[in-house]
Design an enzyme around this catalytic site. Sequence first.
Site, mmCIF file in Angstrom:
data_model
loop_
_atom_site.group_PDB
_atom_site.id
_atom_site.type_symbol
_atom_site.label_atom_id
_atom_site.label_comp_id
_atom_site.label_asym_id
_atom_site.label_seq_id
_atom_site.Cartn_x
_atom_site.Cartn_y
_atom_site.Cartn_z
ATOM 1 C CE LYS A 157 -3.962 -2.166 0.038
ATOM 2 N NZ LYS A 157 -3.602 -3.588 -0.067
HETATM 3 C C1 LIG Z 1 -9.722 -2.686 -1.655
HETATM 4 C C2 LIG Z 1 -9.153 -3.384 -0.462
HETATM 5 N N1 LIG Z 1 -9.874 -3.456 0.657
HETATM 6 C C3 LIG Z 1 -9.404 -4.055 1.764
HETATM 7 C C4 LIG Z 1 -8.155 -4.629 1.790
HETATM 8 C C5 LIG Z 1 -7.694 -5.319 3.035
HETATM 9 O O1 LIG Z 1 -6.592 -4.658 3.611
HETATM 10 P P1 LIG Z 1 -5.784 -5.374 4.774
HETATM 11 O O2 LIG Z 1 -4.856 -6.360 4.159
HETATM 12 O O3 LIG Z 1 -5.042 -4.254 5.463
HETATM 13 O O4 LIG Z 1 -6.764 -6.010 5.669
HETATM 14 C C6 LIG Z 1 -7.359 -4.576 0.652
HETATM 15 C C7 LIG Z 1 -6.024 -5.187 0.657
HETATM 16 O O5 LIG Z 1 -5.512 -5.716 -0.267
HETATM 17 C C8 LIG Z 1 -7.865 -3.943 -0.517
HETATM 18 O O6 LIG Z 1 -7.152 -3.896 -1.640
#
Ligand SMILES: Cc1ncc(COP(=O)(O)O)c(C=O)c1O
Length: 397
Positions: free
Chosen positions: A195
């Site tokens: 990210k």
């Molecule tokens: C659009 C979206 N939402 C939620 C997430 C979930 O993030 P996390 O891995 O921090 O839980 C991601 C991660 O890839 C994502 O791309």
Amino acid sequence: MANPRLIEEAPPIRSEFLPFSRPEIGEEEIEEVVQALRSGWVTTGPRTKEFEHRTAEYIGAKHAIAVNSCTGGLHIALAAIGVGPGDEVITSPLTFCSTANVVVHLGATPVFADIREDYNIDPAEIERRITPRTKAIIPVHFGGQPCRMDEILALARAHGLRVIEDAAHAIGATYRDRMVGTIGDATAFSFYPTKNMTTGEGGMVTTEDDELAERMRLLSLHGISKDAWKRYTSEGSWYYEVIYAGYKYNMTDIQAALGLHQLAKLNRFLDLRASMVARYEQAFRDIPEIRRPVVGDDVCPAWHLYAIQLELERLTINRAEFVEALRAQNIGSSIHFIPVHLHPYYRDRYGYKPGDYPRTEHTYERIISLPLFPGMKAQDLEDVIAAVTWIVQKHRR
Ligand SMILES: Cc1ncc(COP(=O)(O)O)c(C=O)c1O
């Protein structure tokens, strides 16, 4: 730009593999993590508090609650607004599965609404899907570009719905001069390694609503209230009460140590991403086989992804073959996303099937995210451009 004919004579274009993404972690982060370890305070503590404070300040949000992932952040935000069995929550099918999984965890039903040409959920499609059971909308700011928030908020107001934003990609983005994280009822960010900034694993939820903030804070750590004892007993500081059946989603000070320095670098990271995107845009402008991302003129994206689409009708290879051709040139790429409604769980449980969301499926068959990360060198970028250009020329119809 490199001469494609020369590349053809001497592939692969790079000897070293270029990943799709790589975190940019400096000595400051490493030193801060070491200090956190030496301090003896390794779980949630002063560094997490400081990281919450600085993130709230950066975004301009009233409250920021650090959590161990964006997924956890979305989960507690939905729980805090009272999503439960019988409710429906509308989101985009072009997202990571966790956006919808957390709805399922709460016993509610995820309902998908098709996307616009900018890869974001279409407010008109949301409106079509609203029923008396709809409780909330989760707009996903795909690739760091904010959704049509004014239209989504207007729908929410008209139908009494809450808006929980999935801003996993979008820290630092603005919509009509408003920072993402200050717009909906609550917003969840991700600090996963790919990210815009990272804490290894981690996330943050922001809100302007005091009550929602308090509920999310409790839900993020077992539903434990340290203040509740004041109301009922005269017990000492060791006493706590469980107000909700909460979750274990707290961030550790080891993660926050990374986050403090990543946040300080975020604007530089975002500028680097934007300048690389500008170079991609210039390079692909005259290649009709490549469709570049569509960006609204009232947003400033956080450019987490540079996701192009292949004009398959003009090519003799499909997207999977294009990905393989890039890999043969030692260029990594990624696909965002396999539409959630096409995964077996969602097909089997809710009866979703191919054809349900034509724009999402059309996009999915064509989309590729090209390498984009702050540590990319100018030559890395030129290598990607040369490889894409060469593959297109080789496989033109
Ligand atoms: C659009 C979206 N939402 C939620 C997430 C979930 O993030 P996390 O891995 O921090 O839980 C991601 C991660 O890839 C994502 O791309």
